[in-house]
Write an enzyme that holds these catalytic residues in place. Structure first.
Site, short mmCIF file in Angstrom:
data_model
loop_
_atom_site.label_atom_id
_atom_site.label_comp_id
_atom_site.label_asym_id
_atom_site.label_seq_id
_atom_site.Cartn_x
_atom_site.Cartn_y
_atom_site.Cartn_z
N LEU A 196 0.84 -1.20 0.00
CA LEU A 196 0.00 0.00 0.00
C LEU A 196 0.87 1.25 0.00
CD1 LEU A 196 -2.74 -0.90 2.66
CD2 LEU A 196 -2.89 -1.13 0.17
N ASP A 197 0.37 2.32 -0.63
CA ASP A 197 1.05 3.61 -0.59
C ASP A 197 1.17 4.08 0.86
OD1 ASP A 197 1.16 3.66 -3.34
OD2 ASP A 197 -0.64 4.88 -3.56
N ARG A 198 2.07 5.00 1.10
CA ARG A 198 2.32 5.53 2.44
C ARG A 198 1.03 6.02 3.10
NH1 ARG A 198 3.17 10.40 4.98
NH2 ARG A 198 4.64 10.32 6.75
N THR A 218 -2.10 5.38 2.28
CA THR A 218 -3.21 4.43 2.25
C THR A 218 -3.12 3.50 3.45
OG1 THR A 218 -3.24 4.50 -0.16
CG2 THR A 218 -4.40 2.68 0.88
N ARG A 262 -6.15 5.81 -7.63
CA ARG A 262 -6.00 7.27 -7.64
C ARG A 262 -6.06 7.82 -9.06
NH1 ARG A 262 -0.54 7.84 -4.33
NH2 ARG A 262 -0.99 10.07 -4.54
#
Length: 300
Positions: free
Chosen positions: A135-137, A139, A240
């Site tokens: 996961l992105d930072r 998220t 996104r």
């Protein structure tokens, strides 16, 4: 005590080659080479054998994989994190926001991987950190970590076959008209950026399903929509990019047109992960509740 990862089973056919019998575990040619030359072994009834050995029904087979080589560049740190599930194969955690999944050159510490390495060290788990679902930072939500390279390999095959179901909830700007829609639009890297992605004709096939859960307004009367999203592909920044592409960027996602006046991060949370256990074949489901700040944004 032998700390090597192992698989054990009984032979089910007379005259079957050991190579054929172990094929059901999805061990790659590279994996077999590693077992043979890097400290692993295969035993039949307690005696070491090659893959050319012929089996009898009821033979006890043990596959010992080579010891895991710990990532030298990964700094061990000790910090608690929420664990949803754990067994000998993998670890499921509930990642909070504002936490990198893996370290970077600029930020070599303070990531989930750093903390997991510390957890493994504390528990005496002889493994490096194999992130399966990243996961992105910003998220938050469910993340899967394999405890061995072979498990990582098997789960990677599941991902390629689109057998791992990941679902997210997000809050986006504006009111989405369609109750349900499929966004099928290729994604590639933007020419002017090493980070940003965009929908482009020469991009990779990308598919996201969107279901509207609720429409509402913020306290400042900005229209927002709470959505559920299912990924059929796993491109970088896919949700996104796709939501921005249809004119509804994620609240808080400044990179793709969202505003941080309402929320201090991209309002995105992985709520569900479904997968088949790589060893038992059991279907497993893991869930995580949407964080309170996101619910408060929708006045829930």
């Amino acid at each position: 005590m032998d700390k090597r990862f192992k698989l054990q089973f009984q032979a089910e056919k007379d005259g079957q080659l050991l190579r054929e019998a172990i094929s059901k575990f999805g061990i790659s040619k590279r994996g077999l080479t590693s077992i043979k030359y890097r400290g692993g072994a295969i035993f039949v009834n307690g005696e070491e054998r090659t893959v050319r050995h012929f089996l009898k029904i009821g033979d006890e087979i043990t596959i010992l994989f080579p010891p895991e080589e710990f990532s030298e560049g990964l700094i061990v740190e000790h910090k608690d994190f929420p664990i949803l599930y754990e067994d000998d194969a993998f670890l499921i955690v509930d990642k909070p926001p504002f936490l990198n999944t893996i370290p970077s050159r600029e930020h070599p510490t303070g990531s989930l991987a750093n903390y997991i390495s510390g957890y493994f060290e504390k528990r005496g788990i002889h493994s490096t950190v194999h992130i399966v679902t990243r996961l992105d930072r910003d998220t938050s939500g469910v993340v899967c970590i394999a405890k061995h390279s072979h498990i990582h390999h098997l789960m990677g095959l599941q991902q390629k076959r689109n057998e791992i179901n990941k679902q997210y909830e997000a809050i986006v700007h504006g009111h989405i008209r369609e109750a349900e829609q499929a966004i099928v639009a290729p994604i590639g890297r933007k020419d002017t950026s090493i980070i940003e992605r965009e929908v482009r004709s020469d991009g990779q096939y990308s598919h996201t399903d969107v279901v509207v859960l609720k429409k509402g307004y913020t306290q400042t009367m900005d229209p927002i929509t709470h959505v559920r999203l299912k990924l059929h592909t796993g491109r970088t920044h896919q949700i996104r990019v796709h939501m921005a592409h249809i004119g509804h960027p994620l609240v808080g996602d400044e990179l793709y047109g969202g505003s941080r006046e309402l929320f201090n991060r991209q309002a995105l949370h992985c709520v569900l992960l479904e997968l088949e256990h790589p060893l038992t074949g059991q279907q497993l489901q893991f869930t995580s509740k949407v964080p309170v700040p996101m619910r408060e944004l929708m006045n829930d």
